[in-house]
Design a protein around this motif. Structure first.
Motif, PDB file in Angstrom:
ATOM      1  N   LEU A 358       0.846  -1.194   0.000  1.00  0.00           N
ATOM      2  CA  LEU A 358       0.000   0.000   0.000  1.00  0.00           C
ATOM      3  C   LEU A 358       0.881   1.243   0.000  1.00  0.00           C
ATOM      4  O   LEU A 358       1.806   1.368   0.808  1.00  0.00           O
ATOM      5  CB  LEU A 358      -0.903   0.011   1.241  1.00  0.00           C
ATOM      6  CG  LEU A 358      -1.738   1.275   1.497  1.00  0.00           C
ATOM      7  CD1 LEU A 358      -2.745   1.492   0.376  1.00  0.00           C
ATOM      8  CD2 LEU A 358      -2.431   1.190   2.847  1.00  0.00           C
ATOM      9  N   ILE A 359       0.579   2.153  -0.915  1.00  0.00           N
ATOM     10  CA  ILE A 359       1.230   3.458  -0.943  1.00  0.00           C
ATOM     11  C   ILE A 359       0.146   4.525  -0.907  1.00  0.00           C
ATOM     12  O   ILE A 359      -0.887   4.396  -1.565  1.00  0.00           O
ATOM     13  CB  ILE A 359       2.119   3.614  -2.190  1.00  0.00           C
ATOM     14  CG1 ILE A 359       3.380   2.743  -2.036  1.00  0.00           C
ATOM     15  CG2 ILE A 359       2.512   5.077  -2.403  1.00  0.00           C
ATOM     16  CD1 ILE A 359       4.326   2.805  -3.198  1.00  0.00           C
ATOM     17  N   ARG A 383       2.771  -0.510   7.468  1.00  0.00           N
ATOM     18  CA  ARG A 383       1.701  -0.952   6.572  1.00  0.00           C
ATOM     19  C   ARG A 383       1.736  -0.215   5.246  1.00  0.00           C
ATOM     20  O   ARG A 383       1.373  -0.772   4.215  1.00  0.00           O
ATOM     21  CB  ARG A 383       0.324  -0.768   7.237  1.00  0.00           C
ATOM     22  CG  ARG A 383      -0.856  -1.179   6.337  1.00  0.00           C
ATOM     23  CD  ARG A 383      -0.766  -2.650   5.983  1.00  0.00           C
ATOM     24  NE  ARG A 383      -1.704  -3.069   4.949  1.00  0.00           N
ATOM     25  CZ  ARG A 383      -1.416  -3.189   3.660  1.00  0.00           C
ATOM     26  NH1 ARG A 383      -0.190  -2.865   3.208  1.00  0.00           N
ATOM     27  NH2 ARG A 383      -2.313  -3.624   2.802  1.00  0.00           N
ATOM     28  N   ALA A 384       2.135   1.032   5.243  1.00  0.00           N
ATOM     29  CA  ALA A 384       2.086   1.821   4.015  1.00  0.00           C
ATOM     30  C   ALA A 384       3.280   2.764   3.930  1.00  0.00           C
ATOM     31  O   ALA A 384       3.908   3.102   4.944  1.00  0.00           O
ATOM     32  CB  ALA A 384       0.788   2.622   3.940  1.00  0.00           C
TER      33      ALA A 384
END
Length: 462
Positions: A358-359, A383-384
């Protein structure tokens, strides 16, 4: 937790869109109304404003200095401009004045040049087609009416702009470079072309529109925009101001599950409801509770202030202050705060979670509740990756305020921080990978940030 960002954006739009109404500069409301407006704004900010330490001014003496200036105003427009200057001294993006909409006439005037800020340099990013040879895109404004462009912005524009951060202050100065009411005024510009050639250009507003080199043809705005790029999902979340975006997001979940990575793009998201952003983030983590910003607000207890004043009069040397004494003294100094709960959101969704890379893309226009989205994301360690430019740097809970002749004005009453107490208001949320916009990318329609994000997803997906 709802935090509307619309009034500020509406005000900015009045001076950045190609066409806007001319302004009545003759109308003049009674002086008693002007003084009431100044006094009301001063009084409400004195009691409720959350960021006097950012403003770094003596608010009472500043108010006293503005009284004779208000007495000298000769029109409603001059009253509004003086109020803008007064408000701008608070240096807050969620504290601003409503526009005097009754002064707008039915006549329109059209902007014939677009200028954007790039590190305090003012670059032409669009021009009418008939001037594309005379004013090449990418030309830099060197001076306005003989005054260096940076000095012109500092003296003529910035004193009227309410902003928490330097980058937004200069972005808005560029957008409203030719702020004013005189439609016939000619601005004498000196520019430097991308090839280094100096040239003159006389600019003024027009009574009719034009065809632009770059921005002809309007792309319809969408709450959520989605496309797939080589197996990577690009999801633009353009506002958290409408719960319908959650349903729009759920519609594309099948494609997100199948994608090798997801890019959430909040570069043009000006805020709305923090809970809406949190609801979307729930699909990307197994964390049971999502943690957002901590907050506090000033607490005005009249009796505490009274007791505190007496405590301040006690000149006993080396006395030890009890907790109660410290509290009432803080109240007398207008520095007593109610500590609110840190924002939390229970992750109670039953649907499958998205596990792929995730970005999140952010920019200077990522504001308010969209910044809260970034704060929540910062607690989901690893997470990102956040990419782009630092965010707007302004959030909080504005208090609506009615002032004579102005549409709804606002004062920020709530101070938000990271959960650990660090400030981001006045700074902006800094991305993990900071990528600056360049004039070449803007002019040539390239999205360098998105291209970097696609490359990063492909690396992570291997």
């Amino acid at each position: 937790m709802k935090k509307s960002f619309l009034p500020l954006l509406l005000l900015l739009t009045l001076f950045t869109r190609p066409a806007f109404a001319q302004i009545d500069t003759v109308d003049n409301i009674p002086m008693k109304d002007k003084l009431y407006g100044l006094s009301k704004f001063w009084s409400e900010a004195s009691q409720n404003f959350a960021y006097f330490d950012h403003a770094k001014i003596n608010w009472d003496s500043t108010y006293q200095a503005f009284i004779p200036q208000m007495l000298a105003t000769k029109s409603t427009w001059e009253y509004y401009e003086l109020m803008e200057r007064f408000c701008a001294l608070l240096k807050d993006g969620h504290t601003d004045l409503g526009f005097p909409e009754k002064l707008l006439t039915h006549k329109s005037r059209y902007k014939w040049i677009f200028i954007e800020n790039f590190n305090k340099r003012f670059i032409v990013t669009d021009i009418p087609v008939q001037y594309k040879e005379k004013v090449p895109l990418g030309s830099e404004v060197i001076s306005v009416d003989g005054m260096p462009a940076k000095e012109y912005a500092e003296k003529k524009l910035i004193p009227y702009i309410s902003s928490s951060t330097e980058h937004v202050l200069w972005n808005r100065a560029a957008a409203m470079m030719f702020y004013g009411t005189d439609s016939s005024k000619v601005f004498h510009l000196k520019l430097r072309s991308p090839k280094g050639k100096l040239f003159d250009y006389d600019y003024q507003f027009h009574t009719y529109g034009t065809k632009w080199v770059r921005r002809n043809g309007n792309t319809p705005w969408k709450l959520l925009d989605f496309n797939m790029i080589d197996g990577i999902a690009h999801v633009k979340l353009n506002s958290f101001g409408d719960e319908k975006i959650i349903d729009e997001f759920k519609k594309v979940l099948p494609q997100l599950y199948a994608a090798k990575g997801v890019i959430l793009d909040i570069r043009d998201n000006g805020g709305g409801d923090s809970g809406i952003g949190a609801e979307i983030l729930k699909y990307f983590t197994d964390e049971k509770v999502l943690v957002g910003s901590a907050w506090k607000t000033r607490d005005n207890v009249a009796a505490y202030k009274a007791w505190g004043i007496y405590q301040l009069r006690d000149t006993t040397k080396n006395r030890k202050l009890s907790a109660w004494q410290q509290k009432v003294i803080a109240s007398a100094k207008n520095d007593y705060w109610y500590q609110g709960d840190t924002m939390t959101f229970n992750n109670d969704i039953k649907e499958q979670k998205i596990k792929t890379p995730l970005i999140v893309l952010a920019s200077n226009n990522t504001a308010s509740a969209a910044e809260d989205f970034l704060i929540i994301l910062s607690t989901l360690k690893g997470r990102a990756t956040v990419m782009g430019q630092r965010s707007y740097g302004s959030t909080g809970q504005p208090m609506p305020l009615a002032l004579p002749a102005l549409s709804q004005s606002r004062i920020c009453t709530k101070r938000d921080t990271y959960p650990d107490g660090r400030d981001f208001v006045g700074i902006g949320v800094i991305p993990d990978m900071e990528i600056e916009r360049t004039p070449d990318d803007v002019i040539n329609g390239k999205d360098g940030v998105l291209q970097r994000a696609l490359k990063e997803i492909n690396k992570k997906a291997k």
